[in-house]
Design an enzyme around this catalytic site. Sequence first.
Site: not given
Ligand code: PGA
Length: 262
Positions: A10, A12, A102, A104, A174, A180, A220
């Site tokens: 992903n 982003k 997601h 976010e 997640e 992140g 992560s």
């Molecule tokens: P990350 O993000 O691997 O940077 O923690 C995962 C995601 O939000 O899909």
Amino acid sequence: MSRRPIMAGNWKMNLLQNDAKSLIEGIKSGLKELNKEQLPEIIVAPTYTSLSVVSNMLSECSCGKIALAAQNCHYETSGAYTGEVSVEMLKDIGCKYIIIGHSERRQYFSETDEMINKKAKAILNGGLLPIICCGETLEQRESGVTDEHIASQIRAALSGISNEDIAKSVIAYEPIWAIGTGKSCDAVEANRVIAMIRNVVEELTNSQTAGSIRILYGGSVKPATIEEQMSMSDIDGALIGGASLKSDSFNEIITNSMKVAV
Ligand code: PGA
């Protein structure tokens, strides 16, 4: 029941078209070294603006097909929705998957469970496959409502969808506190939550559907964490953010994931 693993990147809101091209070149050259028969399904989710350039590169890939995903879509088919992109448009550009729900998008763009359910239906009706994200905040985890919260997100997202369509869909668990932050969820605990999600899917459908749906872990994920994560009974792959932006780390995640016999 054997479920083909998925390694999904992903991206982003990162990477201009040229960066996207270089990343795909890097992924493709890393994949050449690996045994095609054992490769997981590989998915990349660039920004809307890089979908076209990436799509063109993927159709030429000699190392097997890398699937294209979008990071969002609108649930209406067309019309006066300034700034939005339909499922048909994403299909037209070569997408097979669309990430929805997601954290976010839920947090910064006020997406509700109802909207996510409408998107899931639009995606499946349009012939594509949703990657439905769910996850709890740290506060929810600490107050002991993780399972309840995730189960309600999943019930809402899958409401009114046929068993056949659910079986083809993908879910990504997640935990928000792991996204992140560099602090990945303990693999045993991630597996426990994912098994709980599979039980919820079974309650909504049947054991065959629950045994077919692929459920990923995200938050992560790194080259050092993937082997343990993939050794778990119910974790079918990973949704990878930060570590998918560099071909070295993405390819290392793919390679390490393949060390686990499926
Ligand atoms: P990350 O993000 O691997 O940077 O923690 C995962 C995601 O939000 O899909």
